[in-house]
Design an enzyme around this catalytic site. Structure first.
Site, mmCIF file in Angstrom:
data_model
loop_
_atom_site.group_PDB
_atom_site.id
_atom_site.type_symbol
_atom_site.label_atom_id
_atom_site.label_comp_id
_atom_site.label_asym_id
_atom_site.label_seq_id
_atom_site.Cartn_x
_atom_site.Cartn_y
_atom_site.Cartn_z
ATOM 1 N N GLU A 94 11.374 7.366 143.112
ATOM 2 C CA GLU A 94 10.721 7.051 141.831
ATOM 3 C C GLU A 94 11.844 6.873 140.819
ATOM 4 O OE1 GLU A 94 7.626 6.519 141.215
ATOM 5 O OE2 GLU A 94 6.575 7.385 142.918
ATOM 6 N N CYS A 152 10.378 6.817 132.177
ATOM 7 C CA CYS A 152 10.622 5.719 133.122
ATOM 8 C C CYS A 152 9.737 4.541 132.769
ATOM 9 C CB CYS A 152 10.349 6.193 134.541
ATOM 10 S SG CYS A 152 8.746 6.989 134.719
HETATM 11 P P1 NAD Z 1 19.486 11.248 137.101
HETATM 12 O O1 NAD Z 1 19.537 10.145 138.085
HETATM 13 O O2 NAD Z 1 20.692 11.517 136.296
HETATM 14 O O3 NAD Z 1 19.113 12.631 137.835
HETATM 15 C C1 NAD Z 1 17.880 12.821 138.490
HETATM 16 C C2 NAD Z 1 18.016 13.961 139.498
HETATM 17 O O4 NAD Z 1 18.841 13.523 140.570
HETATM 18 C C3 NAD Z 1 18.678 15.231 138.946
HETATM 19 O O5 NAD Z 1 18.042 16.364 139.481
HETATM 20 C C4 NAD Z 1 20.100 15.108 139.461
HETATM 21 O O6 NAD Z 1 20.755 16.349 139.566
HETATM 22 C C5 NAD Z 1 19.853 14.484 140.826
HETATM 23 N N1 NAD Z 1 20.993 13.772 141.417
HETATM 24 C C6 NAD Z 1 21.891 12.995 140.783
HETATM 25 N N2 NAD Z 1 22.770 12.495 141.685
HETATM 26 C C7 NAD Z 1 22.411 12.961 142.891
HETATM 27 C C8 NAD Z 1 22.930 12.818 144.219
HETATM 28 N N3 NAD Z 1 24.002 12.067 144.458
HETATM 29 N N4 NAD Z 1 22.297 13.446 145.232
HETATM 30 C C9 NAD Z 1 21.190 14.192 145.010
HETATM 31 N N5 NAD Z 1 20.679 14.388 143.772
HETATM 32 C C10 NAD Z 1 21.274 13.778 142.728
HETATM 33 O O7 NAD Z 1 18.218 10.951 136.142
HETATM 34 P P2 NAD Z 1 17.809 11.667 134.787
HETATM 35 O O8 NAD Z 1 18.765 11.278 133.724
HETATM 36 O O9 NAD Z 1 17.522 13.104 135.005
HETATM 37 O O10 NAD Z 1 16.393 10.954 134.516
HETATM 38 C C11 NAD Z 1 16.262 9.686 133.925
HETATM 39 C C12 NAD Z 1 16.034 8.612 134.968
HETATM 40 O O11 NAD Z 1 14.929 8.965 135.797
HETATM 41 C C13 NAD Z 1 15.662 7.283 134.332
HETATM 42 O O12 NAD Z 1 16.314 6.251 135.015
HETATM 43 C C14 NAD Z 1 14.156 7.216 134.529
HETATM 44 O O13 NAD Z 1 13.641 5.911 134.505
HETATM 45 C C15 NAD Z 1 14.009 7.869 135.857
HETATM 46 N N6 NAD Z 1 12.652 8.395 136.051
HETATM 47 C C16 NAD Z 1 11.832 7.755 136.928
HETATM 48 C C17 NAD Z 1 10.533 8.195 137.098
HETATM 49 C C18 NAD Z 1 9.588 7.491 138.015
HETATM 50 O O14 NAD Z 1 8.579 8.086 138.372
HETATM 51 N N7 NAD Z 1 9.846 6.269 138.429
HETATM 52 C C19 NAD Z 1 10.066 9.319 136.390
HETATM 53 C C20 NAD Z 1 10.946 9.957 135.531
HETATM 54 C C21 NAD Z 1 12.239 9.490 135.371
#
Ligand code: NAD
Length: 519
Positions: free
Chosen positions: A263, A297
Site C-alpha cells: 500500500e 496517501c
Molecule cells: P516510509 O516509506 O518512510 O516508511 C513506512 C514504513 O516502512 C515505516 O515503518 C518504515 O520504518 C518502514 N521501512 C522503511 N524502509 C524499510 C525497509 N527497507 N524495510 C522494511 N521496512 C522499511 O513512509 P512514511 O513516511 O512513514 O509514510 C508516508 C508514505 O506512506 C507516503 O508515500 C504515503 O503515500 C504512503 N502511504 C500509503 C498508504 C496506502 O494505503 N496506500 C497509506 C498510508 C501511507
C-alpha cells in the site's frame, strides 16, 4: 502529557517489543528511540528498540500464539476482535489525543482514525462467519470438490507514520479473524501510539489466554523492517509507506518467494467538470488537499479544472484557503496542524522552488509558519500552484499540502492527465453529467484503485477494498474480499466412490485391480 501516557498504560520506561499479554513485555536492550511531537518539536517519551534477540523471542511467542489461535473457530475469533473494538471505543478520546500529539493530525482526524479501527473490528466480527469457499461440480462421478481457506501463519505488518494505528487495524483485525498471528513494526516516528494500542489489547489477550496473537516490535526500517522482509517465518508482509520502500520490500520478499501486500504512495487528482457544482467541488478539494496537512496517501495533489470554470474556481479556492486555521492540532478550531518533521518541511519548500523554476505560479501560501508558543513545531501554509501541464514536480508525491491546478478542455484530456501519474491510488470527478461520470468510471476512464464521483480523493470507507494500481503497489486491504490475501486457499477433492476416476477422462490402466474394467 504524562497523565495521558499513564491513562494509556505507558509508564516511564517502555520496552520496544511485546508479545500480546501483559506479562509478555520483553525487557528490550536495543538503542533508545525518542518520539518527538511535531506540534512543538519536543520529545514526548523514549522507548528502547528491539534487538535481534528480542525479535527472536517475539517470533517464538508469535508462533505459539498462532498455533493456538488457528484452531479456534473463526466466529469465536471474531468475538474476541469485537471485544478489542469495544476496548478501543472506551479509550477513543485518549488514544486520539496521543495520535494527535505524535503525528500532528488535528484531533477530529485523530478521533476519526480510532473510529476507523472500531469500524474494522465490527467488520471483522461479521466477516468471521463469512470466510466462504466455493463448491464446484466435479466432472467425475462420486466426487465432491470444494475450496476452503486456512490461515497463512504470522503476518508481518509494517506501517507508516500518517495513520499510526488505523493502517495496522486494516491488516491486523482482518488477518486475525482469518486465524493469523500478527507481528507489527510501526513507523519509528510514532512508536508510542503502537505501544498504547498493544496495552489496550493485552488484558483481552490475557483473559483468553491468547498471548502471542498480536505482537509488536519497535525499530527502524533498516534494522527490524529488513529482518522481517527476509524472514521466511512471515509468509506475508503487508507494508504501507512510500513507493521507494515498497520497491525494496517487494523485491526482498519476492526473492524468498514470500507474498507481499503493498500500500504505497499516491498522486491523486480531482477533475472539476464544466458542469460541476462548485460548492461541492471546493469542499471536496479543500478537505482532500489540506486534510492531515496533505499527508495522506489519498491527498489531492492535482486539481484538473475545466477551463471555463478555472478562474472562478481559483478565486474561491484562494478565499477558502485564507480561512484555514493553522495551529495546535488539539485546538478544536484548528483545521491544519504541523507536518511530521523538519525533513517534510524542507521537502515541501524544495518542491515549491522546483515548481517556480519550471513555470509554476504560487497563487497562495507555501511559506513556513511560526506559531506563537510552538516555535519549534513544523508548521507551513498550504500552497496553491497554478501549473503548466508538463510540470515535472507535479508528477511526484510530495507529502505536504501543495495542490497543483491545471486546466483541461475535453474530458478525455482530463483523464489522460489523471492517468499520467505513475501511482494509481485515488481519483475523483465532480460533475452533474451522467455521461461524464460513466466515462470516468469506464474501462478507458480513471486507472486508479479508488474512483469517486462528486466526492474528494480522501476519506475511504472501510467496507470497500482499499488500495491502488501501478506504483501504489496493487494491494487491497480492509473490506470486500480483501481478507483472501491473509489466507491460503485449498482445493479439496473427495472421492466417495469405489474407483479411482481420472480427470480429463484419461485411461491409465496398470492392472492394479483384479477387475480391469473399473476406472
Ligand atoms: P516510509 O516509506 O518512510 O516508511 C513506512 C514504513 O516502512 C515505516 O515503518 C518504515 O520504518 C518502514 N521501512 C522503511 N524502509 C524499510 C525497509 N527497507 N524495510 C522494511 N521496512 C522499511 O513512509 P512514511 O513516511 O512513514 O509514510 C508516508 C508514505 O506512506 C507516503 O508515500 C504515503 O503515500 C504512503 N502511504 C500509503 C498508504 C496506502 O494505503 N496506500 C497509506 C498510508 C501511507
Amino acid at each position: 502529557m504524562r497523565e495521558l501516557l499513564q491513562t494509556l498504560g505507558l509508564q516511564a520506561t517502555n520496552p520496544g517489543a511485546a508479545t500480546g499479554g501483559t506479562e509478555g513485555w520483553l525487557d528490550t536492550r536495543g538503542e533508545e528511540l525518542v518520539s518527538v511531537s511535531p506540534i512543538d518539536g519536543r520529545p514526548i517519551a523514549a522507548v528502547r528498540m528491539a534487538t535481534a534477540d528480542d525479535y527472536e523471542a517475539v517470533m517464538t511467542m508469535a508462533r505459539t500464539g498462532f498455533e493456538r489461535w488457528r484452531m479456534i473457530p473463526a466466529p469465536q475469533r471474531g468475538k474476541i476482535i469485537g471485544e478489542i473494538g469495544c476496548a478501543l471505543l472506551q479509550r477513543k478520546e485518549s488514544l486520539a489525543r496521543l495520535i494527535t500529539m505524535e503525528s500532528g493530525k488535528i484531533i477530529e482526524e485523530g478521533r476519526g482514525e480510532i473510529q476507523e479501527m472500531i469500524d474494522v473490528a465490527d467488520f471483522a466480527l461479521g466477516l468471521s462467519r463469512q470466510l466462504y469457499g466455493l463448491t464446484m461440480p466435479s466432472e467425475r462421478p462420486h466426487h465432491r470438490m470444494y475450496e476452503q481457506w486456512h490461515p497463512l501463519g504470522i503476518v508481518g505488518v509494517i506501517s507508516s507514520f500518517n495513520f499510526p494505528a488505523a493502517v495496522w487495524s486494516w491488516n491486523a483485525f482482518i488477518a486475525a479473524v482469518c486465524g493469523d498471528a500478527i507481528l507489527w513494526k510501526p513507523s519509528s516516528k510514532t512508536p508510542l501510539t503502537a505501544i498504547a494500542v498493544q496495552r489496550i489489547l493485552d488484558p483481552i489477550l490475557d483473559r483468553h489466554d491468547l498471548r502471542g496473537v498480536f505482537n509488536l516490535v519497535i525499530g527502524s526500517g533498516r534494522e527490524v523492517g529488513e529482518r522481517m522482509t527476509a524472514d521466511r517465518r512471515l509468509p506475508l508482509i503487508s507494508a504501507t509507506g512510500s513507493c521507494d520502500m515498497g520497491r525494496r520490500i517487494g523485491q526482498q520478499v519476492a526473492a524468498r518467494l514470500g507474498r507481499s501486500l503493498l500500500e504505497l504512495g499516491g498522486n491523486n487528482a480531482i477533475i472539476v467538470g464544466a458542469d460541476a457544482d462548485l460548492d461541492l467541488a471546493l469542499e471536496a478539494a479543500v478537505f482532500s488537499a489540506i486534510g492531515t496537512a496533505g499527508q495522506r496517501c489519498t491527498s489531492a495533489r492535482r486539481l484538473i479544472v475545466h477551463h471555463s470554470r478555472k478562474e472562478i474556481f481559483l478565486s474561491r479556492l484562494k478565499d477558502v484557503y485564507s480561512r484555514i486555521t493553522i495551529g495546535h492540532p488539539l485546538d478544536g478550531s484548528v483545521t491544519m496542524g504541523p507536518l511530521i518533521d523538519a525533513t517534510a518541511v524542507t521537502a515541501m519548500m524544495d518542491a515549491l522552488d522546483r515548481a517556480r523554476r519550471n513555470g509554476g505560479r504560487i497563487l497562495y501560501g507555501g511559506k513556513k509558519r511560526t506559531i506563537q508558543g510552538l516555535e519549534n513545531g513544523f508548521y507551513v501554509e498550504p500552497a496553491i500552484v497554478e501549473a503548466p501541464r508538463d510540470l515535472p514536480v507535479m508528477m511526484e508525491e510530495t507529502f505536504a499540502p501543495i495542490v497543483y491546478v491545471v486546466e483541461y478542455d475535453r474530458l478525455a484530456d482530463a483523464l489522460a492527465l489523471n492517468n499520467a501519474a505513475s501511482e494509481g491510488l485515488s481519483s475523483a470527478l465532480i460533475t452533474d453529467s451522467l455521461r461524464a461520470a460513466e466515462e470516468f468510471l469506464s474501462a478507458r476512464g480513471t486507472d486508479c484503485g479508488i474512483a469517486n464521483v462528486n466526492g474528494g480523493t480522501i476519506g475511504a470507507e472501510i467496507g470497500g477494498a482499499f488500495g491502488g494500481e501501478k506504483d501504489t503497489g496493487g494491494g487491497r486491504e480492509s473490506g470486500s474480499d480483501a481478507w483472501k490475501a491473509y489466507m491460503r486457499r485449498q482445493t479439496v477433492t473427495i472421492n466417495w466412490g469405489p474407483a479411482l476416476r481420472k480427470a480429463q477422462g484419461i485411461r491409465f490402466d496398470v492392472g492394479a485391480r483384479p477387475d480391469h474394467t473399473a476406472r
